[in-house]
Design a protein around this motif. Structure first.
Motif, PDB file in Angstrom:
ATOM      1  N   LEU A 213      40.427 -11.469 -14.874  1.00  0.00           N
ATOM      2  CA  LEU A 213      41.315 -10.809 -15.827  1.00  0.00           C
ATOM      3  C   LEU A 213      40.664  -9.595 -16.482  1.00  0.00           C
ATOM      4  O   LEU A 213      41.301  -8.906 -17.276  1.00  0.00           O
ATOM      5  CB  LEU A 213      41.751 -11.802 -16.917  1.00  0.00           C
ATOM      6  N   ALA A 214      39.397  -9.334 -16.155  1.00  0.00           N
ATOM      7  CA  ALA A 214      38.674  -8.192 -16.730  1.00  0.00           C
ATOM      8  C   ALA A 214      38.209  -7.259 -15.617  1.00  0.00           C
ATOM      9  O   ALA A 214      37.015  -7.161 -15.330  1.00  0.00           O
ATOM     10  CB  ALA A 214      37.490  -8.683 -17.550  1.00  0.00           C
ATOM     11  N   PRO A 215      39.140  -6.527 -14.962  1.00  0.00           N
ATOM     12  CA  PRO A 215      38.756  -5.669 -13.835  1.00  0.00           C
ATOM     13  C   PRO A 215      37.926  -4.460 -14.245  1.00  0.00           C
ATOM     14  O   PRO A 215      37.420  -3.742 -13.376  1.00  0.00           O
ATOM     15  CB  PRO A 215      40.113  -5.242 -13.256  1.00  0.00           C
ATOM     16  N   TRP A 216      37.764  -4.218 -15.558  1.00  0.00           N
ATOM     17  CA  TRP A 216      37.020  -3.046 -16.015  1.00  0.00           C
ATOM     18  C   TRP A 216      35.503  -3.239 -15.962  1.00  0.00           C
ATOM     19  O   TRP A 216      34.751  -2.324 -16.258  1.00  0.00           O
ATOM     20  CB  TRP A 216      37.430  -2.701 -17.448  1.00  0.00           C
ATOM     21  N   THR A 217      35.057  -4.465 -15.618  1.00  0.00           N
ATOM     22  CA  THR A 217      33.620  -4.705 -15.536  1.00  0.00           C
ATOM     23  C   THR A 217      33.320  -5.660 -14.399  1.00  0.00           C
ATOM     24  O   THR A 217      34.140  -6.509 -14.049  1.00  0.00           O
ATOM     25  CB  THR A 217      33.073  -5.274 -16.855  1.00  0.00           C
ATOM     26  N   ASP A 218      32.125  -5.534 -13.823  1.00  0.00           N
ATOM     27  CA  ASP A 218      31.696  -6.451 -12.760  1.00  0.00           C
ATOM     28  C   ASP A 218      31.036  -7.698 -13.315  1.00  0.00           C
ATOM     29  O   ASP A 218      30.825  -8.671 -12.584  1.00  0.00           O
ATOM     30  CB  ASP A 218      30.711  -5.734 -11.819  1.00  0.00           C
TER      31      ASP A 218
END
Length: 479
Positions: A213-218
């Motif tokens: 749900l957090a595609p902005w970080t790896d």
């Protein structure tokens, strides 16, 4: 061992109406017979002590015994579902949640389903779960329901139906996992020679879904937000956080700055990307919802709107928990997906409709009436078990506030043999599978089978004398 067992008049999952063992259950019945009722009772008592040592308790916050800690009563006779049958249920659960997700995005957006006359706007906006503050929000991946627990039942003919949708903070998964652990330890011989689908990877699937749900970080940081130790499900909150290897936090442990959520620690502030919240919408952010909330985080919804944090499940999903909105889900499936429901609803009368209300009032003694905003088995009338006075009182409640009630036929929920007062007795059951949805979808093999351990009762809720069973999804060749 089962010679004195008398199946109920509905659908018993171990025996046919003529008291013959169902063919798929014969190997299990043989294994149970080898143990014998005395050994099963001894191991059952030991299992209760083990659950207590493990801390698998819940708190009775809504009863006359407020604050009392109890183990969830555990029944040792497993429930079996064949894998072919389970695959159909999996597809039906995913289909249903896909439609509900479309509905939530629509009603908090363009409201096409309202404009097309499928669901009345009044029924949406009068729901206890409706959050107008969520209009225009777009959650990560456009997913609203990430962790869902849908309650299924089998009716008197053995047909599976959806009884309720639980989409805000569905509980019970820790007991589902601990039941299997206890069964393997106390009754290992029952697993010999049969392939039971494993469930112990649930925490890893849950963590993966949350991270997605957090595609902005790896390297997303996930936390579990709990109301604290006095919550009835605190055992589950701490259990899941420990199993996933994430921080269990309360609102006071988090702070919002510059549209980000940060976790306080001895070494400073650490960023938080995903919050698995186990508190209700109203308490999430005092700047947006209840101003007197001490459980949430001021500024959380601003960070959420900025796309800098994910919340599972998304605020506002509770509108689809409403038992009135439940009645529209089959139409949602047709409207958004162009498909027929794989798992049907229980037939439902909507008391705010004049014709439905007239029918319900004339047949209260035959129906189950539910308050749409209640849970836990409260706010119900079970007509065949109610007194004339209770029926008359409920009729007045329906007339005074028809939007608040639905009614359904009194179904003969399926039964499974269970230990009641040391004897085998047919007890009614339902099933709560858990569905996880990040980039994809995953359904737990089986789920929490809840058991109405009070003889003759249809109420499976733990707060009203219910217990639980281990649920086995088994390959056809190894039942």
């Amino acid at each position: 061992m089962f010679t004195s067992y008398k199946p109920s008049k509905g659908y018993d999952e171990y025996f046919s109406a003529s008291a013959e063992p169902r063919s798929a259950l014969q190997p299990l019945l043989s294994s149970l017979g080898q143990l014998g009722i005395e050994e099963i009772n001894r191991s059952h008592a030991a299992a209760g002590m083990l659950l207590k040592r493990l801390g698998a308790t819940f708190r009775l916050n809504d009863s006359g015994e407020q604050g009392v800690e109890r183990i969830l009563p555990f029944d040792p006779l497993p429930r079996l579902i064949r894998s072919g049958e389970w695959q159909t249920l999996e597809r039906g659960l995913i289909q249903r949640l896909e439609a509900i997700d479309h509905f939530l995005g629509d009603v908090y957006g363009e409201q096409k389903i309202v404009a097309d006359g499928v669901v009345p706007l009044e029924d949406i906006e009068t729901s206890h779960g409706w959050r107008p503050q969520m209009r225009g929000f777009h959650p990560p991946l456009n997913r609203w329901c990430h962790i869902s627990g849908l309650d299924l039942i089998r009716d008197g003919q053995g047909t599976w139906r959806v009884l309720e949708d639980n989409l805000r903070c569905p509980s019970g998964v820790a007991y589902f996992l601990e039941n299997r652990r206890v069964m393997k330890r106390m009754f290992p011989s029952l697993f010999a020679g049969r392939t039971v689908h494993p469930i112990d990877d649930y925490p890893s699937h849950l963590l993966q879904a949350l991270r997605e749900l957090a595609p902005w970080t790896d390297t997303p940081t996930v936390v579990l937000l709990t109301p604290g130790v006095f919550n009835s499900a605190y055992f589950e909150h701490s259990y899941l956080a420990q199993q996933m290897g994430i921080q269990l936090v309360e609102g006071r442990d988090l702070v919002c700055e510059a549209n980000r959520v940060w976790m306080r620690s001895t070494s400073g502030h650490a960023p938080v990307d995903v919050i698995y919240r186990r508190i209700d919408d109203d308490f999430l952010d005092p700047a947006v919802f209840r101003s007197d909330s001490m459980l949430g985080v001021r500024g959380l919804m601003e960070a959420y709107a900025a796309g800098r944090v994910a919340i599972a499940n998304a605020p506002g999903t509770g509108v689809a928990d409403d038992k009135l909105i439940y009645a529209y889900v089959p139409e949602m499936i047709r409207y958004y997906l162009g498909e027929e429901p794989i798992i049907e609803n229980v037939p439902t009368y909507i008391c705010s409709r004049p014709d439905d209300q007239a029918y319900v009032l004339a047949h209260l003694k035959d129906l189950v009436v539910k308050s749409v905003g209640e849970a836990g088995g409260y706010g119900m009338l079970i007509g065949p078990h109610a007194s004339q006075q209770e029926i008359l009182e409920f009729a007045e409640k329906i007339k005074a506030d028809p939007r608040n009630f639905i009614a359904q036929p009194t179904l003969e929920l399926s039964t499974v043999p269970s230990l009641s007062e040391g004897e085998l007795y047919p007890c009614h059951v339902d099933l709560r599978p858990y569905v996880l949805r990040g980039k994809g979808a995953w359904v737990s093999p089986g789920g929490l089978t809840r058991v109405a351990l009070r003889r003759g009762s249809l109420v499976v809720n733990s707060s009203q004398g219910g217990g639980c069973k281990d649920t086995w999804i088994v390959d056809e060749s190894s039942c």
